[in-house]
Design an enzyme around this catalytic site. Sequence first.
Site, PDB file in Angstrom:
ATOM      1  N   GLU A 132     -11.444   9.636  -0.166  1.00 33.88           N
ATOM      2  CA  GLU A 132     -12.218  10.635   0.580  1.00 33.88           C
ATOM      3  C   GLU A 132     -13.022  11.608  -0.292  1.00 33.88           C
ATOM      4  O   GLU A 132     -12.936  12.826  -0.120  1.00 33.88           O
ATOM      5  CB  GLU A 132     -11.281  11.425   1.510  1.00 33.88           C
ATOM      6  CG  GLU A 132     -10.487  10.537   2.445  1.00 33.88           C
ATOM      7  CD  GLU A 132      -9.516  11.303   3.332  1.00 33.88           C
ATOM      8  OE1 GLU A 132      -9.366  12.525   3.163  1.00 33.88           O
ATOM      9  OE2 GLU A 132      -8.907  10.673   4.215  1.00 33.88           O
ATOM     10  N   GLU A 160      -6.278   1.573   7.159  1.00 36.91           N
ATOM     11  CA  GLU A 160      -5.430   2.525   7.900  1.00 36.91           C
ATOM     12  C   GLU A 160      -5.671   2.368   9.399  1.00 36.91           C
ATOM     13  O   GLU A 160      -5.819   3.354  10.125  1.00 36.91           O
ATOM     14  CB  GLU A 160      -5.717   3.958   7.456  1.00 36.91           C
ATOM     15  CG  GLU A 160      -5.607   4.161   5.946  1.00 36.91           C
ATOM     16  CD  GLU A 160      -5.744   5.611   5.489  1.00 36.91           C
ATOM     17  OE1 GLU A 160      -5.700   6.520   6.347  1.00 36.91           O
ATOM     18  OE2 GLU A 160      -5.895   5.827   4.270  1.00 36.91           O
TER      19      GLU A 160
HETATM   20  C1  GLA Z   1      -5.851   9.840   5.590  1.00 35.67           C
HETATM   21  C2  GLA Z   1      -5.097   9.450   4.340  1.00 35.67           C
HETATM   22  C3  GLA Z   1      -3.765   8.868   4.657  1.00 35.67           C
HETATM   23  C4  GLA Z   1      -3.053   9.631   5.746  1.00 35.67           C
HETATM   24  C5  GLA Z   1      -3.921   9.723   6.942  1.00 35.67           C
HETATM   25  C6  GLA Z   1      -3.224  10.448   8.059  1.00 35.67           C
HETATM   26  O1  GLA Z   1      -6.428   8.800   6.232  1.00 35.67           O
HETATM   27  O2  GLA Z   1      -5.781   8.529   3.536  1.00 35.67           O
HETATM   28  O3  GLA Z   1      -2.979   8.888   3.515  1.00 35.67           O
HETATM   29  O4  GLA Z   1      -2.713  10.920   5.296  1.00 35.67           O
HETATM   30  O5  GLA Z   1      -5.064  10.441   6.561  1.00 35.67           O
HETATM   31  O6  GLA Z   1      -1.873  10.203   8.135  1.00 35.67           O
END
Ligand code: GLA
Length: 370
Positions: free
Chosen positions: A156, A261
């Site tokens: 990020e 994710e």
């Molecule tokens: C982001 C992070 C993850 C996690 C999610 C929420 O996407 O990359 O590690 O913290 O947020 O759980």
Amino acid sequence: MKTFVRTTVFAAGIFLAARLGAQPALKQAFQNDFLVGAALNPSQFCESNEMEAALIKQQFNTISPENVLKWALVHPEPGRYDFALADRYVAFGEKNHMAVIGHTLVWHNQTPDWVFQDNQGKPVSREVLLQRMRDHIMTVVGRYKGRIKGWDVVNEALAEDGTLRPSPWRKIIGEDFLLKAYQFAHEADPQAELYYNEYSLENKPKRSGAVALIQQLQAQGVKIAAVGLQSHVRMDWPTRRQEEATISAFANLGVKVNITELDVDVLPSAGNDVGAEVTSNFKRSEKLNPYAGGLPAAMQQQLSDRYAELFSIFVKHRQDIGRVTFWGVTDGDSWLNDWPVHGRTSYPLLFDRAGKPKPAFDQVIKTAGS
Ligand code: GLA
């Protein structure tokens, strides 16, 4: 011909599974497409939650750590590392022959304040922060050298407009904090795959920023193995077009795309919560938590259709996709029960709170071999 063989082998597998009364497994259904995984918490990889540990072994061939490899957990104080849980996580993956992923080395969240400060609480110099970053990466990546397949080196780094966000990494070190992070990670384990992980790259301005960033790193000699699309998605975002354009944009750079994710939020939006800014927090209300008593059949169907749409895109682009990882295993352990509103009842994954496959699971399995 290839498609015929794939389809026939796949159909035979499903038939056998049905005959044996066994539940089909995601990792088998997609074995010719990509790895399928989940992010795990300690009760799962330490196997105190036996039901979920068994489900994970049955379904997945790659794992990510939900939290235990983040800086705050593994390196809570200067000079003190705590690998107790991370060691268990890696051992669980190895024991079960899974591709073990490392998440994450350089991020602005879940990183203690001391990392960026001196004894007086003042920002440290570029040199000091680079030294701390190097020490962290060499220690953590070095410990699991040859055992962790690939690392989310930077998580990020971008703002929604595609420019670098003003994180302490960016402000103290400067724009080359990414280059340094990738160089240190490569030095620590030259065989490990190095990833850039991000959310909302399906939106054009941020995607363009990421494309430029990857190109710049490539020009500087960094080998990025894959871009991770976090994929905390909603029912109507991203669109098929956005998703396909995003996968193609990175594939064109010669890097793989990992879905890192994945979860699908069916709950009403609480405001400006598109994406995954983990610091967002809104007040709970009945209106924002409409399915506390269960998900109505019509919504269940819509969720199944949405999952089928997403997986049909992933299968179509399978030559560019390395893995698809869900952020959690069952609906009960998803972060979306608490983000961006605390204490809601969310239904974002393929297994319900009892670990039973949902209708969306069957729909997803059907997209394999398509
Ligand atoms: C982001 C992070 C993850 C996690 C999610 C929420 O996407 O990359 O590690 O913290 O947020 O759980």
